[in-house]
Design an enzyme around this catalytic site. Structure first.
Site, PDB file in Angstrom:
ATOM      1  N   ASP A  45       0.840  -1.195   0.000  1.00 28.70           N
ATOM      2  CA  ASP A  45       0.000   0.000   0.000  1.00 28.70           C
ATOM      3  C   ASP A  45       0.874   1.244   0.000  1.00 28.70           C
ATOM      4  O   ASP A  45       2.027   1.210   0.448  1.00 28.70           O
ATOM      5  CB  ASP A  45      -0.903   0.025   1.233  1.00 28.70           C
ATOM      6  N   TYR A  73       6.424  -8.236   8.864  1.00 27.04           N
ATOM      7  CA  TYR A  73       6.076  -6.816   8.909  1.00 27.04           C
ATOM      8  C   TYR A  73       6.262  -6.271  10.321  1.00 27.04           C
ATOM      9  O   TYR A  73       6.110  -6.996  11.312  1.00 27.04           O
ATOM     10  CB  TYR A  73       4.608  -6.603   8.526  1.00 27.04           C
ATOM     11  N   ASP A  87      -7.096   1.724   7.977  1.00 23.92           N
ATOM     12  CA  ASP A  87      -5.856   2.376   8.391  1.00 23.92           C
ATOM     13  C   ASP A  87      -6.102   3.875   8.554  1.00 23.92           C
ATOM     14  O   ASP A  87      -7.195   4.375   8.269  1.00 23.92           O
ATOM     15  CB  ASP A  87      -4.720   2.100   7.395  1.00 23.92           C
ATOM     16  N   ARG A 180      -3.762  -4.951   7.747  1.00 29.18           N
ATOM     17  CA  ARG A 180      -4.872  -4.058   8.097  1.00 29.18           C
ATOM     18  C   ARG A 180      -6.050  -4.832   8.673  1.00 29.18           C
ATOM     19  O   ARG A 180      -6.690  -4.415   9.637  1.00 29.18           O
ATOM     20  CB  ARG A 180      -5.337  -3.275   6.861  1.00 29.18           C
TER      21      ARG A 180
END
Length: 317
Positions: A45, A73, A87, A180
């Site tokens: 993203d 991550y 988000d 997310r």
């Protein structure tokens, strides 16, 4: 006999900056290398940073064959808020106090480790009925999405400030996991909502962020005439597969799409060690993949697949 062409081919390991789409990065590299064939592996993203392998030239043929590696991550989150994108870049849907202790948060995180089901977010590239979810979301349309199995191998709480309800997680997960969605599901289970505030991919496709260059570094390499030398060879994406070296005559057949008899091939090299058994031995399973090289100059020709008593072309490079 040379099998390589003079085109720009290979992989650049880019540390994607915040604010760029993965396609934006491809466009920048396309301009730097002055070549049209540029793609990427593993979409990030715009708000995310980190590992983004950029495939150039013939390497783009590998996009659908890159081994499915786990990803890692580092994700920032905030409790007590929800948005339409899951988000902090989205429109706020709700805000409320989040009275969540570290102990409760740790306990709840435990329910997400292992094999879980996730519903892909509306703002994602998943297709439903031939349309991308993010296109439907931008039109204000929400559709039913089927839950998908994913695996969370590691989920640790690295930092948490209960005063402002913010924290940081490290997540190691299988391909197809949406961080997310993980944060949103965490907020739902806690009863207060949660949003992703930052995201950095530190490892993907066996590549760590430490090996990646920034776009500024790529530009510096270009200005000094060194960028092409930073391209990794295409076969570096497939190092986990055994290697098979073939003769010149066999190489001609392979590049022209012909099959090769297993009994006429040398034993493969696995992890740098030449095996004793030839490929027709039953220890090598059917449908297994192999890197294929020309003996003359050790040029990487492509991937072959074992089927019955033959090595067939899976993909030529």
């Amino acid at each position: 006999m040379g099998w390589q062409n003079n085109a720009v081919n290979g992989i650049l390991l880019i540390d994607k900056p915040e604010g760029f789409t993965s396609f934006d990065v491809c466009a920048v590299i396309r301009g730097m290398l002055r070549t049209k064939k540029v793609g990427h592996s593993g979409t990030l993203d715009p708000m995310a940073t980190g590992v983004l392998p950029i495939l150039v030239g013939s390497a783009t043929r590998a996009l659908d064959l890159i081994p499915s590696h786990d990803k890692t991550y580092v994700a920032g989150f905030r409790l007590g808020m929800t948005t339409d994108t899951l988000d902090v870049t989205g429109n706020v849907l709700s805000e409320q106090p989040a009275d969540v202790t570290r102990e409760l948060l740790e306990e709840t995180l435990g329910t997400f480790r292992g094999d879980i089901l996730q519903v892909p977010p509306m703002y994602s590239a998943v297709s439903v009925g031939g349309k991308k979810l993010y296109d439907l979301a931008r039109m204000g349309v929400e559709v039913e999405r089927e839950a998908r199995p994913v695996t969370i191998y590691r989920l640790t709480l690295d930092d948490y400030d209960s005063g402002n309800s913010t924290g940081v997680l490290t997540v190691s997960c299988s391909k197809g996991t949406y961080i997310r969605t993980l944060i949103d599901d965490l907020g739902k289970k806690l009863g207060c909502g949660a949003v992703l505030t930052s995201l950095r991919r530190t490892e993907a496709s066996g590549i760590t962020a430490e090996r990646c260059m920034t776009l500024a570094q790529a530009q510096e390499y270009k200005d000094n005439g060194l960028l092409e030398s930073k391209l990794l060879p295409v076969d570096s994406l497939f190092e986990e597969y055994p290697a098979v070296t073939i003769s010149d005559n066999q190489a001609v057949r392979f590049v022209n799409g012909a099959t090769l008899a297993l009994e006429r091939l040398q034993p493969p090299v696995v992890n740098g060690v030449r095996m004793k058994e030839r490929l027709d031995d039953e220890k090598y399973p059917q449908e297994s993949l192999y890197r294929v090289y020309a003996r003359a100059d050790n040029a990487f020709l492509g991937l072959g697949v074992k089927r019955t008593d033959e090595l067939r072309v899976m993909k030529r490079f």
